[in-house]
Structure formats: structure tokens, C-alpha cells
Design a protein around this motif. Structure first.
Motif, PDB file in Angstrom:
ATOM      1  N   GLU A 286       0.825  -1.208   0.000  1.00  0.00           N
ATOM      2  CA  GLU A 286       0.000   0.000   0.000  1.00  0.00           C
ATOM      3  C   GLU A 286       0.859   1.258   0.000  1.00  0.00           C
ATOM      4  OE1 GLU A 286      -3.924   1.373   2.474  1.00  0.00           O
ATOM      5  OE2 GLU A 286      -2.197   0.781   3.672  1.00  0.00           O
ATOM      6  N   ILE A 287       0.382   2.298  -0.670  1.00  0.00           N
ATOM      7  CA  ILE A 287       1.025   3.606  -0.550  1.00  0.00           C
ATOM      8  C   ILE A 287       0.102   4.510   0.267  1.00  0.00           C
ATOM      9  CG2 ILE A 287       1.920   5.649  -1.746  1.00  0.00           C
ATOM     10  CD1 ILE A 287       2.500   3.911  -4.170  1.00  0.00           C
ATOM     11  N   LEU A 288       0.595   4.890   1.427  1.00  0.00           N
ATOM     12  CA  LEU A 288      -0.186   5.761   2.304  1.00  0.00           C
ATOM     13  C   LEU A 288       0.364   7.181   2.183  1.00  0.00           C
ATOM     14  CD1 LEU A 288      -2.252   6.162   4.658  1.00  0.00           C
ATOM     15  CD2 LEU A 288      -0.350   5.716   6.217  1.00  0.00           C
ATOM     16  N   GLY A 289      -0.482   8.113   1.791  1.00  0.00           N
ATOM     17  CA  GLY A 289      -0.039   9.499   1.650  1.00  0.00           C
ATOM     18  C   GLY A 289      -0.309  10.281   2.920  1.00  0.00           C
ATOM     19  N   LEU A 290       0.604  11.184   3.250  1.00  0.00           N
ATOM     20  CA  LEU A 290       0.390  12.068   4.395  1.00  0.00           C
ATOM     21  C   LEU A 290       0.304  13.496   3.872  1.00  0.00           C
ATOM     22  CD1 LEU A 290       2.687  11.132   7.408  1.00  0.00           C
ATOM     23  CD2 LEU A 290       0.208  10.983   7.227  1.00  0.00           C
ATOM     24  N   ALA A 291      -0.910  14.059   3.948  1.00  0.00           N
ATOM     25  CA  ALA A 291      -1.088  15.418   3.455  1.00  0.00           C
ATOM     26  C   ALA A 291      -1.074  16.395   4.619  1.00  0.00           C
ATOM     27  CB  ALA A 291      -2.412  15.522   2.700  1.00  0.00           C
ATOM     28  N   GLY A 292      -0.834  17.648   4.318  1.00  0.00           N
ATOM     29  CA  GLY A 292      -0.844  18.674   5.350  1.00  0.00           C
ATOM     30  C   GLY A 292       0.016  19.831   4.906  1.00  0.00           C
ATOM     31  N   LEU A 293      -0.108  20.940   5.595  1.00  0.00           N
ATOM     32  CA  LEU A 293       0.728  22.080   5.254  1.00  0.00           C
ATOM     33  C   LEU A 293       2.108  21.869   5.848  1.00  0.00           C
ATOM     34  CD1 LEU A 293      -1.843  24.907   6.034  1.00  0.00           C
ATOM     35  CD2 LEU A 293      -1.415  23.735   3.857  1.00  0.00           C
ATOM     36  N   VAL A 294       3.085  22.580   5.315  1.00  0.00           N
ATOM     37  CA  VAL A 294       4.417  22.506   5.911  1.00  0.00           C
ATOM     38  C   VAL A 294       4.277  22.929   7.374  1.00  0.00           C
ATOM     39  CG1 VAL A 294       6.726  23.509   5.893  1.00  0.00           C
ATOM     40  CG2 VAL A 294       5.574  22.985   3.745  1.00  0.00           C
ATOM     41  N   GLY A 295       4.819  22.133   8.290  1.00  0.00           N
ATOM     42  CA  GLY A 295       4.698  22.469   9.708  1.00  0.00           C
ATOM     43  C   GLY A 295       3.545  21.767  10.405  1.00  0.00           C
TER      44      GLY A 295
END
Ligand SMILES: Nc1ncnc2c1ncn2[C@@H]1O[C@H](COP(=O)(O)OP(=O)(O)OP(=O)(O)O)[C@@H](O)[C@H]1O
Ligand SMILES: [Mg+2]
Length: 502
Positions: A286-295
Motif C-alpha cells: 500500500e502507498i499511504l499518503g500524508l497530506a498537510g501544510l508545511v509544519g
């Protein structure tokens, strides 16, 4: 048009390192008040051409005219005095200096009649500059440079250039470590500079950005200029085919990997003040993506997971059994490998060669019964580096001499060499050219098809959405939501979650 209308006019520049040609007969010029973008694949010669302007490298052949006169700049100080400034790809300001000292180094005011520094005048002049660019709220003249983040350091370097009445500012991948807001601020400053007649040379791998900003675009391929184009002549696909020399089939490779058992599970991971109650699972394949703004805390969670940093509470399970990871060695033993975002501090030893960097702490792969097999080591390191399309003469090349993007590829090669079961990639394509990006994506799909689990942090939303099977969104140290239906993931929805609690 005569040479007089250019701020800078480079004619037929050639340069070789150790007999290998890096630039051949390259022409490049800049008009007052324009932004001229320079594009090309990793290792095409962009940074080298800029360092030749600054006198960091000497040219083998060719001529440089500055405001119509032939010049030979011999270093940053001389360049500044002439009105030329470069914001480097690898920021290297004098970190122990204060902001004021950095801006005024070499031209400090002295107390009347004495050799002593007039610190008050220095700080007063600096404050005036900071105010002019709305930066006096968070930065004071007496702050150390090392207390600033990358965006702030860049702004200080730009302010410094302006204070020298810069006529030409070179920006080498200025946005690669900036947040969206910081990027917007930079673009505003660029507009102000252009209106004042400052010429800007802008290097970036982000094509949208270049199309938005550039008045002209020049493209380098293998050290030769492919062409120089006016704004109206360029578009996305044309830039790519000029850079790569062929059409690139668009679209992200689709993983068809079977999802297996949960390999890694994290429960309630907390580091006070940094991240809180972070829980998630990743399956084999599986490829799990982690999204979010820098910081948002994404890198921090991953760094704690692989033992670079500590955490206060929480558990980590590997294939269902609890594991204790206290340092990177424990992580490696448990077959978790990370390609960190900060390639200089965590990823690479810059003064060692490519082979040594890849092999370091991976000796097991090349040893039998405690004996290192040097032939196998060389062969494997070479094979893996080539698979990753690292552009080099040989694996004996010193890493500091590789281009920025190729250094990043060495970090990834090293990460894969340990034959991990879980791979954590933190901004894997930062500074990587479009063509090489797709080789990294393809490599990722190959890895998951072998049952490896991948966790990917990326600030490039299309890439994250294109590559991930599932996406977690973090903001302010917490997981705010999860998307597990690939077809229903939208940039807008992710952004909304990413802004929660900010
Ligand atoms: N000091 C040096 N010694 C030997 N080779 C060098 C040196 N500096 C650069 N090179 C080589 O010159 C080539 C061009 O490098 P350069 O840094 O100019 O590329 P670039 O276009 O800026 O790439 P990137 O997009 O990855 O930053 C590379 O193959 C690099 O290895
Ligand atoms: Mg470069």
C-alpha cells in the motif's frame, strides 16, 4: 537588439569539470525588469552557469557582459558591490551572525573616529529595511540567522541584495522549501523588484510557477541551450519536451499491487507540543499518503517513528508485534527505512562519494560472515544508483559535486539499499526534474508490487493524490481525517482539513 539593453549578457560559455563538459557554448541574457527563467533536467548545468556569473566557478570559454561591459566577477562580495546577488539552492548564510551583521557584513558602520562597530546604527538601519518589507514583527536585527526558517533566510538575503541596489538577482529553486503562503509573499516581492527594474534569473522545476512568473524561458539540456522563448511561445508540454528531448506520457502509474496484511501500526503516538494521539496502519503493498501544510507535524511523526527523535507515549507494532525503536539503528533492524527531507543534515555525507554514501550502514548487504565483499559492494551500489538515474561520472564522484536533484536521488538509493519492508519518503521529489519524477513514481509502484509498504509525505497535492492508495490529513500535530476512496479525493477537501486547527 544590442548588448547595451541587457543587464547581463553571457556569450558562448563553456565549462568542464575533470574533462567532462558541463556547459557548451551557452548563451543567456537578462533585460532590466524581466524575470528570465532557466529550466532543465537535474544536472543540466543550471546552477553551474549561475556560479560562473558569481565567480564561484571560472569559465573555460566565453564572455560575460554586465551593463555592456566585459566583467570577471570574483566572488559574492564583488558581485554584491556590482549589483549582482544570488540566493542559493543550498542556503548557506553565516548562521552564527545576527540578521544585521549578515546584511551589512563588509560595510559596517564604525563609531566615529574609532575602529569599533556602531551596533546601534547597524541595528537601526536593519530595522528600517525590515519595516519596509513588513518583516519587523517576527524578525529583529539582533536575531541570529540560525533562528530563522528557510523563507525568512531567503527574505533576508533578498533584502540584503536590495540594500546593495541590486540590478540582478539570481534565485536558484527559491520555492522548493516554502509553504504556499511564503511562496505567495516571494512572488509579491518579485513583482516589486521587477517594477524597480531589477532583472531576475529564476531556476525552478515547478513548471506552473515558471509559466506564471516568467517573461522569458531558456532551456538547458546536457549543458547546451536548447532555446530561449518569450512568454507567449511557451506552455507546459512544450517546456517538458524541450527539457527532456521527448514527449512524456502524462498520468501517474497505477499500482495494481495486492494489499496484504497490516505491516506497521502506530497507536496514540504523542510527543508533547509537537504531535498528539497519532494512530494509523499501513498494509503491505500500500502507498499511504500524508497530506498537510508545511509544519503540520508530518515529518516529526515519521522522524520519531524511525528513531531520529523521541516520543513521549504511544506504541508501534510491526506485523502485529510491539517494537521499540529508540534510534535509527533499531528502525533499520525492524526493516523500516526513511529518506529524510533534509538531505544535508540527515541524509548524506557531502564530502564522501556516491558509493560510500549508499553503502554506509548497509554493509550487511555486501558482507558474508563478517567480510565485506568490495566487488559486490561496488556492483550493487552502481546498479542501484543507475536504476535511480543518478547523473554522475561514476560512483566515485563526491556527493557535493552532484547537482541538487541528483543528491536527492542518492538519498533515495541509500534508503532502498537496506531492503526495507516499510519505506518512508519525505518529500521524495523535491528538486527533482519532471522526467526523473516519473522514474521515482514507477519505482514506487514496483516496490509496492513486491509487497513493500510506502508512506509518502508530499506537499505537491497532485502527486500525493496521484500516487496514494489512501491519504491521511494532518494539521497542527493531529490527524484530521482520512480518504480511502481514491476517486473521491479532491484537493479542496484535503486543503480544508489541512487548515483545521491552524
Ligand atoms: N564542483 C564540481 N565538480 C565536478 N562536477 C561538478 C561540480 N559542480 C557541478 N558538477 C557537475 O556538473 C553538472 C551540472 O550540475 P549543476 O549543479 O549545474 O546542475 P543543475 O542543472 O543545477 O541540476 P539540479 O536541477 O539537479 O540542481 C552535474 O553533472 C554535476 O555533477
Ligand atoms: Mg541546481
Amino acid at each position: 537588439m544590442t548588448g547595451q539593453t541587457y543587464i547581463l549578457d553571457m556569450k558562448s560559455i563553456s565549462k568542464a569539470f575533470f574533462g567532462t563538459a558541463v556547459l557548451s557554448n551557452a548563451n543567456f541574457n537578462v533585460r532590466p525588469g524581466e524575470l528570465h527563467a532557466l529550466m532543465g533536467e537535474n544536472g543540466a548545468g543550471k546552477s553551474t552557469l549561475m556560479k560562473i556569473i558569481m565567480g564561484i566557478y571560472t569559465r573555460d570559454k566565453g564572455e560575460i557582459l554586465f551593463e555592456g561591459r566585459p566583467v570577471d566577477i570574483r566572488g559574492a562580495r564583488e558581485a554584491l558591490n556590482m549589483g549582482v546577488s544570488m540566493i542559493h539552492q543550498e542556503l548557506n548564510p553565516l548562521l552564527e551572525m545576527t540578521v544585521a551583521e549578515n546584511i551589512f557584513v563588509g560595510r559596517e558602520k564604525r563609531k566615529k573616529g574609532t575602529p569599533f562597530l556602531d551596533r546601534r546604527a547597524l541595528n537601526r538601519d536593519t530595522l528600517a529595511l525590515l519595516k519596509e518589507y513588513n518583516m519587523d514583527k517576527r524578525i529583529t536585527p539582533a536575531m541570529k540567522m540560525k533562528a530563522l526558517n528557510i523563507a525568512q533566510i531567503q527574505m533576508i538575503e533578498i533584502i540584503k541584495a536590495i540594500s546593495y541596489n541590486a540590478k540582478l538577482i539570481i534565485m536558484d529553486e527559491p520555492t522548493s522549501s516554502l509553504t504556499a503562503n511564503e511562496t505567495e509573499e516571494l512572488f509579491k516581492t518579485i513583482n516589486i523588484l521587477k517594477k524597480r527594474g531589477v532583472g531576475i534569473i529564476y531556476i525552478s522545476h515547478r513548471i506552473e510557477e515558471v509559466i506564471y512568473l516568467a517573461d522569458r524561458v531558456s532551456v538547458l539540456r546536457d549543458g547546451a541551450m536548447v532555446g530561449c522563448f518569450e512568454k507567449k511561445e511557451i506552455n507546459h508540454d512544450k517546456i517538458i519536451s524541450l527539457m527532456v528531448g521527448r514527449e512524456l506520457s502524462g498520468g501517474y502509474p497505477q499500482s495494481t499491487a495486492q494489499k496484504g496484511n497490516v505491516v506497521l501500526e502506530v497507536k496514540h503516538l504523542t510527543r508533547r507540543g509537537v504531535f498528539e494521539d497519532v494512530s494509523f496502519q499501513v498494509r503491505a503493498g500500500e502507498i499511504l499518503g500524508l497530506a498537510g501544510l508545511v509544519g503540520a507535524g508530518r515529518s516529526e511523526v515519521m522522524r520519531a517513528l524511525v528513531g531520529y527523535d523521541k516520543f513521549d507515549s504511544g506504541e508501534v507494532y510491526l506485523n502485529g508485534s510491539p517494537v521499540r525503536i529508540k534510534n535509527p539503528r533499531d528502525a533499520k533492524k525492524n526493516l523500516i527505512s526513511m529518506a529524510p527531507e533534509d538531505r544535508k543534515a540527515l541524509g548524506l555525507i557531502m564530502c564522501r562519494n556516491v558509493k560510500e554514501n549508499i553503502a554506509l550502514k548497509n554493509e550487511k548487504q555486501f558482507s558474508r560472515m563478517g567480510f565485506l565483499n568490495h566487488v559486490k559492494e561496488r556492483r550493487l551500489c552502481n546498479k542501484k544508483a543507475e536504476e535511480m538515474t543518478v547523473k554522475m561520472n561514476s560512483i566515485a564522484d563526491i556527493v557535493i559535486n552532484l547537482s541538487g536533484g541528483n543528491q536527492q536521488k542518492v538519498v533515495l538509493t541509500k534508503c532502498l539499499m537496506s531492503k526495507p519492508k516499510v519505506i518512508i519518503l519525505d518529500e521524495p521529489t523535491r528538486g527533482i526534474d519532471v522526467g526523473a519524477k516519473f522514474s521515482i513514481y514507477n519505482m514506487m509502484t514496483t516496490l509496492v508490487s513486491q509487497g513493500i509498504a510506502i508512506i509518502m509525505i508530499s506537499s505537491e497535492m497532485p502527486e500525493l493524490i496521484g500516487m496514494s492508495d489512501r491519504i491521511l490529513v494532518m494539521s497542527n500535530g493531529k490527524i484530521r481525517g482520512e480518504y480511502n476512496d481514491k476517486n473521491k479525493i479532491s484537493q479542496e477537501a484535503i486543503l480544508k482539513l489541512a487548515l483545521e486547527g491552524v
